[in-house]
Design an enzyme around this catalytic site. Structure first.
Site, PDB file in Angstrom:
ATOM      1  N   ASP A   1      -2.711   9.009 -11.035  1.00 29.30           N
ATOM      2  CA  ASP A   1      -2.746   7.860 -11.952  1.00 29.30           C
ATOM      3  C   ASP A   1      -1.353   7.544 -12.478  1.00 29.30           C
ATOM      4  OD1 ASP A   1      -5.454   7.629 -11.595  1.00 29.30           O
ATOM      5  OD2 ASP A   1      -6.011   8.588 -13.489  1.00 29.30           O
TER       6      ASP A   1
ATOM      7  N   ASP B   1       0.862  -1.186   0.000  1.00 31.02           N
ATOM      8  CA  ASP B   1       0.000   0.000   0.000  1.00 31.02           C
ATOM      9  C   ASP B   1       0.905   1.246   0.000  1.00 31.02           C
ATOM     10  OD1 ASP B   1      -2.979   0.975   0.628  1.00 31.02           O
ATOM     11  OD2 ASP B   1      -1.569   2.233   1.774  1.00 31.02           O
TER      12      ASP B   1
ATOM     13  N   ASN C   1      -2.846  13.022  -4.879  1.00 28.63           N
ATOM     14  CA  ASN C   1      -4.103  13.351  -5.563  1.00 28.63           C
ATOM     15  C   ASN C   1      -4.584  14.754  -5.194  1.00 28.63           C
ATOM     16  OD1 ASN C   1      -4.640  11.122  -7.188  1.00 28.63           O
ATOM     17  ND2 ASN C   1      -5.593   9.959  -5.525  1.00 28.63           N
TER      18      ASN C   1
ATOM     19  N   ASP D   1      -4.592   2.316  -4.346  1.00 30.07           N
ATOM     20  CA  ASP D   1      -3.123   2.266  -4.359  1.00 30.07           C
ATOM     21  C   ASP D   1      -2.600   0.988  -3.715  1.00 30.07           C
ATOM     22  OD1 ASP D   1      -4.039   2.952  -1.847  1.00 30.07           O
ATOM     23  OD2 ASP D   1      -2.294   4.178  -1.366  1.00 30.07           O
TER      24      ASP D   1
ATOM     25  N   HIS E   1      -5.539  14.201  -9.886  1.00 32.53           N
ATOM     26  CA  HIS E   1      -5.739  12.765 -10.091  1.00 32.53           C
ATOM     27  C   HIS E   1      -4.939  12.225 -11.276  1.00 32.53           C
ATOM     28  CE1 HIS E   1      -8.818  12.003  -7.043  1.00 32.53           C
ATOM     29  NE2 HIS E   1      -9.297  13.223  -7.334  1.00 32.53           N
TER      30      HIS E   1
END
Length: 447
Positions: free
Chosen positions: A337, A320, A328, A363, A333
């Site tokens: 990405d 994680d 973000n 994530d 965003h």
């Protein structure tokens, strides 16, 4: 012997008479075939011939000819063509051949005919039909084996574009069917010439297999084993680009001389369908953003591996990203990405071909490492943590992205994806709780 008037589909024809003879239940009738320039071929039958062919009196002469021609067994088309050519040349023709009636039954017909040289408009052939099915099937078993061979060749010809019979006793090739352009219209081609033509169509390694089979009169696979039937697929651009074909070689088990059958069919559409299915399956398994396995696929592949190798020491890593939400929020965003894509690429680069990488969502990533020794765990996971680490800078402020990893061991901690994921999730929570940017093993947390 009794003289009767010949009837063309119920219409009297005064200038033709024929003899109808009954001898041990064998009855024959008459037929006429006419081919005039610019007109379709026509076939006229008396009532006995119509019964033998299963043709209705209402059928036109043109349709009668089509029905007769279309239902000749593929295994006897070449022989029938030679029979017709001999009659056109003025010789007396005599042939017995299998024929499929419109009702679906199989008959054996004997046909004797000659050319009517007095006919000036085109070509006229005339002769007799005899339904000899019963007589043939009542013969000795050795003859029945040849009947079975006819049926086998007919089935192959209904499926394959080219069917060739290697006749070792004659040293020739009988072409049962030759739709593919390579497979010539020449009949009774000698075996030597046949082998010379094969390289125009088949790859060299496939030609070698066929040559070896013919030379030894055995069906031999690519590993040198003798088998009753051998089939393989090959690609050839000889007829069309990117075309795929299937070839089958077998000995004819129904005849004592063991003729060899070689059948070829175009499977390009089938291969294209397989490719499409494979592509769709791949797409369904891949995470759309990062291009690693999605959750369903990674779970399936891990379970499949554990089933196949239940005793192998493997690791499931649940990774994680730390501070992903800040990326973000601060950079948008799109940048988030890009970070996920970059992370997935790094993980795949670090893993071996035998390992698996998947994204569970958000994530969170899964890494499944096979055959890992206890002494190697620390170095492996530390390398992943160091590689994933990334810093972002904006207006004097910085955000550091790191990773926390929970580890479950197979088979010690579980023998399925669900069990391992549960243990790795507990270990991941422990790594987060202890300050992030580190890993925890489930067995250490649970002790």
């Amino acid at each position: 012997m009794k003289s009767q008037k010949y009837t063309r589909f119920g219409q009297d024809n005064e200038d033709w008479t024929y003899w109808k003879q009954t001898d041990e239940c064998i009855v024959f009738g008459h037929w006429i075939i006419e081919t005039d320039a610019g007109k379709p071929p026509r076939m006229y039958c008396d009532d006995v011939s119509m019964q033998a062919l299963g043709v209705s009196p209402e059928e036109s002469p043109e349709d009668c000819y089509s029905i007769w021609q279309e239902n000749i067994f593929s295994s006897h088309i070449a022989e029938m063509q030679r029979h017709v050519r001999s009659m056109i040349a003025g010789e007396r023709g005599d042939i017995t051949y299998p024929w499929k009636s419109p009702a679906g039954s199989t008959k054996y017909l004997r046909s004797i005919g000659v050319r009517d040289m007095a006919y000036q408009k085109g070509i006229r052939l005339l002769g007799t039909f005899q339904d000899v099915t019963g007589a043939l099937f009542s013969e000795r078993m050795s003859r029945n084996s040849y009947l079975k061979s006819d049926f086998l060749l007919q089935i192959l010809a209904d499926t394959f574009e080219a069917v060739h019979v290697i006749q070792f006793d004659k040293g020739t090739i009988m072409s049962v069917r030759s739709v593919l352009p390579l497979f010539w219209n020449e009949y009774e081609l000698d075996i030597t010439r046949y082998l010379q033509l094969l390289p125009r169509f088949l790859p060299p390694e496939d030609c070698k297999i066929i040559k070896k089979c013919i030379a030894e009169r055995k069906v031999i696979d690519k590993n040198g084993n003798c088998v009753t039937r051998y089939s393989w697929d090959f690609k050839s651009d000889a007829l069309k680009k990117d075309a795929w074909y299937n070839i089958q070689i077998s000995l004819d088990p129904n005849v004592s001389k063991d003729d060899m059958i070689i059948a070829v069919r175009d499977i390009s559409e089938l291969e294209q369908s397989k490719h499409t299915v494979k592509k769709l399956r791949h797409i369904s398994e891949i995470d759309g953003l990062t291009k690693v396995f999605n959750r369903i696929a990674i779970e399936k592949k891990i379970n499949e591996h554990i089933s196949a190798q239940p005793d192998e020491n493997s690791l499931l890593l649940l990774l994680d990203l730390d501070n992903f939400k800040q990326i973000n929020d601060r950079f948008g965003h799109i940048e988030g990405d890009n970070l996920l894509i970059d992370t997935a690429e790094k993980l795949e680069h670090l893993c071996r071909n035998t390992d698996k990488v998947g994204r569970l969502g958000g994530d969170e990533f899964i890494i499944f490492l096979r055959s890992v020794q206890e002494k190697d765990i620390d170095s492996l996971v530390s390398r992943i943590l160091a590689r994933v680490r990334k810093e972002y800078h904006e207006s004097g402020a910085s955000v550091e992205v790191t990773a926390s990893i929970g580890i479950a061991r197979c088979p010690q901690d579980g023998t399925s994806f669900a069990e391992l994921y549960h243990c790795a999730d507990i270990a991941l929570y422990d790594a987060k709780r202890r300050g992030k940017n580190q890993y925890s093993q489930y067995r250490q947390v649970s002790q």
